[in-house]
Design a protein around this motif. Structure first.
Motif, PDB file in Angstrom:
ATOM      1  N   ARG A 117      63.786  62.268  57.647  1.00 40.31           N
ATOM      2  CA  ARG A 117      63.528  60.877  57.337  1.00 40.31           C
ATOM      3  C   ARG A 117      62.385  60.781  56.339  1.00 40.31           C
ATOM      4  NH1 ARG A 117      65.276  56.610  60.286  1.00 40.31           N
ATOM      5  NH2 ARG A 117      63.313  55.540  59.897  1.00 40.31           N
ATOM      6  N   THR A 118      62.411  59.743  55.530  1.00 39.66           N
ATOM      7  CA  THR A 118      61.412  59.621  54.474  1.00 39.66           C
ATOM      8  C   THR A 118      60.006  59.353  55.005  1.00 39.66           C
ATOM      9  OG1 THR A 118      62.043  57.291  54.224  1.00 39.66           O
ATOM     10  CG2 THR A 118      63.050  58.879  52.720  1.00 39.66           C
ATOM     11  N   ASP A 119      59.878  58.976  56.263  1.00 39.07           N
ATOM     12  CA  ASP A 119      58.535  58.704  56.786  1.00 39.07           C
ATOM     13  C   ASP A 119      57.695  59.975  56.935  1.00 39.07           C
ATOM     14  OD1 ASP A 119      59.780  59.780  59.011  1.00 39.07           O
ATOM     15  OD2 ASP A 119      59.741  57.927  60.180  1.00 39.07           O
ATOM     16  N   VAL A 120      58.288  61.157  56.747  1.00 37.94           N
ATOM     17  CA  VAL A 120      57.508  62.391  56.802  1.00 37.94           C
ATOM     18  C   VAL A 120      56.783  62.656  55.483  1.00 37.94           C
ATOM     19  CG1 VAL A 120      59.211  63.341  58.411  1.00 37.94           C
ATOM     20  CG2 VAL A 120      59.327  63.983  55.988  1.00 37.94           C
ATOM     21  N   ASP A 143      61.904  50.186  57.473  1.00 40.06           N
ATOM     22  CA  ASP A 143      61.907  51.476  56.792  1.00 40.06           C
ATOM     23  C   ASP A 143      61.470  51.348  55.336  1.00 40.06           C
ATOM     24  OD1 ASP A 143      62.899  52.635  59.113  1.00 40.06           O
ATOM     25  OD2 ASP A 143      64.986  52.424  58.493  1.00 40.06           O
ATOM     26  N   VAL A 144      61.935  50.308  54.658  1.00 45.10           N
ATOM     27  CA  VAL A 144      61.563  50.118  53.251  1.00 45.10           C
ATOM     28  C   VAL A 144      60.066  49.834  53.130  1.00 45.10           C
ATOM     29  CG1 VAL A 144      61.999  48.819  51.139  1.00 45.10           C
ATOM     30  CG2 VAL A 144      63.880  49.293  52.709  1.00 45.10           C
ATOM     31  N   CYS A 145      59.511  49.091  54.069  1.00 45.22           N
ATOM     32  CA  CYS A 145      58.061  48.849  54.067  1.00 45.22           C
ATOM     33  C   CYS A 145      57.295  50.168  54.125  1.00 45.22           C
ATOM     34  CB  CYS A 145      57.671  47.969  55.249  1.00 45.22           C
ATOM     35  SG  CYS A 145      58.106  46.227  55.063  1.00 45.22           S
ATOM     36  N   VAL A 146      57.738  51.073  54.999  1.00 45.04           N
ATOM     37  CA  VAL A 146      57.083  52.385  55.107  1.00 45.04           C
ATOM     38  C   VAL A 146      57.235  53.161  53.805  1.00 45.04           C
ATOM     39  CG1 VAL A 146      57.155  54.625  56.275  1.00 45.04           C
ATOM     40  CG2 VAL A 146      57.315  52.514  57.610  1.00 45.04           C
ATOM     41  N   ASP A 147      58.435  53.133  53.210  1.00 43.97           N
ATOM     42  CA  ASP A 147      58.661  53.867  51.965  1.00 43.97           C
ATOM     43  C   ASP A 147      57.788  53.335  50.836  1.00 43.97           C
ATOM     44  OD1 ASP A 147      60.505  55.452  53.219  1.00 43.97           O
ATOM     45  OD2 ASP A 147      62.257  54.399  52.427  1.00 43.97           O
ATOM     46  N   PRO A 172      69.346  42.385  52.796  1.00 45.64           N
ATOM     47  CA  PRO A 172      68.228  41.449  52.647  1.00 45.64           C
ATOM     48  C   PRO A 172      66.888  42.041  53.046  1.00 45.64           C
ATOM     49  CG  PRO A 172      69.552  40.881  54.573  1.00 45.64           C
ATOM     50  CD  PRO A 172      70.318  41.919  53.816  1.00 45.64           C
ATOM     51  N   GLY A 173      66.902  43.050  53.916  1.00 46.45           N
ATOM     52  CA  GLY A 173      65.648  43.677  54.317  1.00 46.45           C
ATOM     53  C   GLY A 173      64.932  44.352  53.164  1.00 46.45           C
ATOM     54  N   VAL A 174      65.702  44.885  52.210  1.00 50.67           N
ATOM     55  CA  VAL A 174      65.088  45.510  51.039  1.00 50.67           C
ATOM     56  C   VAL A 174      64.356  44.455  50.218  1.00 50.67           C
ATOM     57  CG1 VAL A 174      65.482  46.819  48.931  1.00 50.67           C
ATOM     58  CG2 VAL A 174      66.849  47.317  50.964  1.00 50.67           C
ATOM     59  N   GLY A 175      65.037  43.347  49.941  1.00 48.89           N
ATOM     60  CA  GLY A 175      64.403  42.277  49.175  1.00 48.89           C
ATOM     61  C   GLY A 175      63.154  41.752  49.842  1.00 48.89           C
ATOM     62  N   ALA A 176      63.211  41.593  51.167  1.00 42.29           N
ATOM     63  CA  ALA A 176      62.047  41.094  51.893  1.00 42.29           C
ATOM     64  C   ALA A 176      60.867  42.053  51.750  1.00 42.29           C
ATOM     65  CB  ALA A 176      62.402  40.903  53.368  1.00 42.29           C
TER      66      ALA A 176
END
Length: 279
Positions: A117-120, A143-147, A172-176
């Motif tokens: 996962r990208t959070d690593v 997840d996008v917020c963490v990235d 929509p989560g990406v846009g947010a």
């Protein structure tokens, strides 16, 4: 694309690699990767699917630069996708072997691969080390917020981040997460296309000036200007339609040759470069 050992075939052209990497964004990757190459810096891709954008990024890795690609590649033992539908899709279409097969059709050496996962990445990539980051992993808000937070830490101040699907009605989560980062975290948009936002944590105006000049020399590319909370953001689109979508913009001769090298296999690229050498 099948991932069985008997059916995998190497693509001969970038168009033969499955994915959603539009010609306008292919050209813009080349623009930003060249603009940030004035001094060494690493490259990072979060989420790669079958390697279409990865192939283009790999053409711009300079000597001594590290190119890291992070993806689960459908392997649930390394973590979990945020939604079962996402997992089901990637289990049917994606594998590490399929990605490697595609990438090695255009490059002689794989990037550094992190199957997780990208959070690593926040603990694996040095602060202020990257000049270009492509974010196209999980499309869920958290997840996008963490990235994006990871990108803000590892990207050098004048580096550029490309954020996929910032306006897709199915994500929509990406846009947010993207616009929250603009209004509350100091991320500054350079430009947007129908599919991606390109942003920095530095003053975007020098990049925007050069981007206007580049677009002015690129047929089929239209630039509009918007003000977002008083800050300029460029909006780029392609006017050409080919097979239901935009054609690759036609830059001036030298830029077109560079893009050609981005999408050809190594054996063909070497032949092109030999032909271009002074005699």
């Amino acid at each position: 694309m099948s991932t069985s050992r008997t059916e995998l075939t190497k693509p001969n052209h970038l168009d033969e690699v499955p994915g959603w990497f539009k010609p306008l964004d292919q050209a813009l990757f080349g623009f930003f990767l060249e603009e940030t190459a004035d001094r060494p810096g690493d490259l990072l891709e979060m989420g790669c699917y079958l390697g279409k954008a990865t192939i283009v990024m790999g053409r711009h890795r300079g000597d001594g630069e590290t190119f890291t690609v992070c993806d689960l590649f459908g392997d649930e033992t390394q973590g979990s996708y945020s939604r079962k539908a996402t997992l089901d899709f990637y289990e049917k279409t994606l594998s590490l072997r399929a990605f490697e097969n595609n990438y090695l059709a255009f490059h002689e050496q794989l990037p550094e691969i992190v199957q997780a996962r990208t959070d690593v990445l926040a603990d694996r990539i040095a602060e202020d080390s990257c000049r270009f980051v492509h974010v196209d992993a999980s499309h869920q808000y958290e997840d996008v917020c963490v990235d994006i937070d990871t990108t803000r830490t590892i990207l050098r101040r004048d580096g550029v981040v490309s954020l996929d699907d910032y306006r897709n009605d199915r994500t929509p989560g990406v846009g947010a997460a993207v616009w929250e980062s603009v209004f509350t975290k100091g991320m500054r948009p350079v430009c947007v296309t129908p599919n991606k936002m390109y942003a920095t944590w530095d003053d975007p105006s020098p990049l925007q000036k050069r981007l206007r000049e580049w677009a002015g020399e690129t047929r089929d590319c239209v630039v509009a200007e918007d003000l977002i909370d008083g800050a300029v953001m460029l909006r780029l689109s392609s006017t050409a339609v080919k097979h239901g979508g935009p054609s690759l913009p036609k830059p001036r001769s030298s830029a077109l040759k560079r893009i050609a090298c981005d999408v050809l296999p190594p054996v063909v690229t070497r032949a092109v470069r030999r032909a271009r050498r002074p005699r």
